[in-house]
Write an enzyme that holds these catalytic residues in place. Sequence first.
Site, mmCIF file in Angstrom:
data_model
loop_
_atom_site.group_PDB
_atom_site.id
_atom_site.type_symbol
_atom_site.label_atom_id
_atom_site.label_comp_id
_atom_site.label_asym_id
_atom_site.label_seq_id
_atom_site.Cartn_x
_atom_site.Cartn_y
_atom_site.Cartn_z
ATOM 1 N N GLU A 343 -5.844 0.350 7.740
ATOM 2 C CA GLU A 343 -5.174 1.358 6.905
ATOM 3 C C GLU A 343 -4.530 2.522 7.650
ATOM 4 O O GLU A 343 -4.846 3.681 7.386
ATOM 5 C CB GLU A 343 -6.163 1.916 5.868
ATOM 6 N N GLU A 451 -9.352 -5.989 1.416
ATOM 7 C CA GLU A 451 -10.262 -5.165 0.620
ATOM 8 C C GLU A 451 -9.856 -5.196 -0.841
ATOM 9 O O GLU A 451 -8.681 -5.053 -1.168
ATOM 10 C CB GLU A 451 -10.240 -3.702 1.107
#
Length: 517
Positions: A343, A451
């Site tokens: 991320e 995720e």
Amino acid sequence: MTIIWSTRKLLISIFASCLVYVACGKADPHFHVRGVNLGGWLLVEGWIKPSLIHGIPNKDLLDGTYLRLKSVKAGKFLCPGTNGGRLALTNQKSSTKLIFRLWRINESNFHFRLHNKKFMGLQSSKKGSYIVPVSKEPGRSETFQILKYNHRSTRIRIKAPNGFFLQVNKEGHVTADSKGDGGWRDDDPSVFEMKIGRQFDGEFQVTNGYGKFAPKVMREHWNTFITEDDFKFMSSNGINTVRIPVGWWIAFDPTPPAPYVGGSLKALDNAFSWARKYGMKVIIDLHAAPGSQTNSAVSSSRDGFVEWGQTDQNIQETVDVIDFLTARYAKHPSLYAVELLNEPCAPYVTLEKLKKYYRAGYNAVRKHSSTAYVIMASRMQYGMKPIDPTELFPLARELKGSAIDVHYYQIFMPVFKKMNHQQNIDFLYTNTSVELNRLIKPNNPQIFIGEWATEWGTANLAHPNLSKKTIEDYKKFGKAQLQVYGKATFGWAYWTLKCPFSHLSFEWMIKNGYLKL
Ligand SMILES: *[C@@H]1O[C@H](CO)[C@@H](O)[C@H](O)[C@H]1NC(C)=O
Ligand SMILES: *[C@@H]1O[C@H](CO)[C@@H](O)[C@H](O)[C@H]1NC(C)=O
Ligand SMILES: *[C@@H]1O[C@H](CO)[C@@H](O)[C@H](O)[C@H]1NC(C)=O
């Protein structure tokens, strides 16, 4: 081998198998990741295990804590002066300039980092002792002691390195010349009220917070939070892969730079052995890069600034971590993929820097392994908003055996809070599905949903039973997610195995019948 092949045949055969390896990464092209993240294990996230924070003295003053400081007597906040000037009072109440980010030395001594990354420092001359922003590495003259009225109080005095306390004079200037004997009353010019804002609960905060006790606390955590039984549980419930978040300092085990402590590499070794025993694969995921690629504790940020990727040296240090980890596990049959960075946060991390790093990181993996997949996460914006992952497609097409990680959460963002249950399901079947179809065309790079979790809309994470959703709602939503996310060419991984918020805990969801694979 007893059959002697002609040299030509042998060469063709080697060439062909190289092609297969390079083109498809792993030998088995039908393997599809059905994974779970081992969040909060080798990289601490305090919300995943709140008890890790509880034992820290002065735990409201961990690294990164945002403070605003209000003079009780003047009723105004402290603010560094304009143009590099002295600390003074201001009429403003909420500017980012009022925020002091703590760097903790121990439970009572701190550096104060300002909005412009400078530190609060003492400047003494014949004319007096003032507090000014300084840009050097913080040292003794940037070290201040916070003394609380009592241990639960937010009423404090701040002792400067000259031994005197800060106080506010009649003109609204701040000087370091009080003896601190004013009695803590409202008219005491040396008393300030701390307004605590954002706080951080990552590995930096926990290890620095425990200080010399950190090795014991962390060892205990690594040995108990995830064990062999968890791998047994996952493999017997349809999971074939674990994605394991790690921090950059694991490459320096057993003697990582302070405050980090050694021992997580041994735990990662264990994870590999258990994965092999239960026939599972491992994705190593560099979740915390040096300097922090997100402005949060998730990447072990000390104070919320994103300082990853700003220099070539920093990028090289990150590549070295990937090099180390791949070298260590390249020959292990359970190594499936190395994820180069989790991320990365836009706009701080630019596409240009990221591509430069991804290319170098990919080469570091390929130095040791022709078969491990290399996963490149797409950028996120603050607030979990993904940036269009196709920005990485040209690079991924070039780097054979790579995949792109996108994260799909239907919580946190306001748009999902406004939708009811049915609208959230519709969003999954229409919008997410359409988006995924756009990403998974035949010549596109492989897509990994690294995720996701079965929670949506307004989620009261701390009190899941208040959210008025029934077990049937969860079953329906989870089933829809598995259908939609199941199309991701590389596979998916649930966030996370264990967590006190029931619906984000894969273990809880399976054991209580909320999710079926
Ligand atoms: C905290 O750090 C300061 C400054 O280095 C030192 O003088 C003090 O003794 C330390 N206090 C504790 C409780 O360790
Ligand atoms: C979802 O897709 C529909 C149909 O294309 C569109 O009208 C809607 O605005 C989308 N919703 C969101 C939140 O993007
Ligand atoms: C929520 O309800 C479940 C099932 O009834 C229960 O096991 C769990 O402890 C409850 N959680 C909280 C936080 O009250």
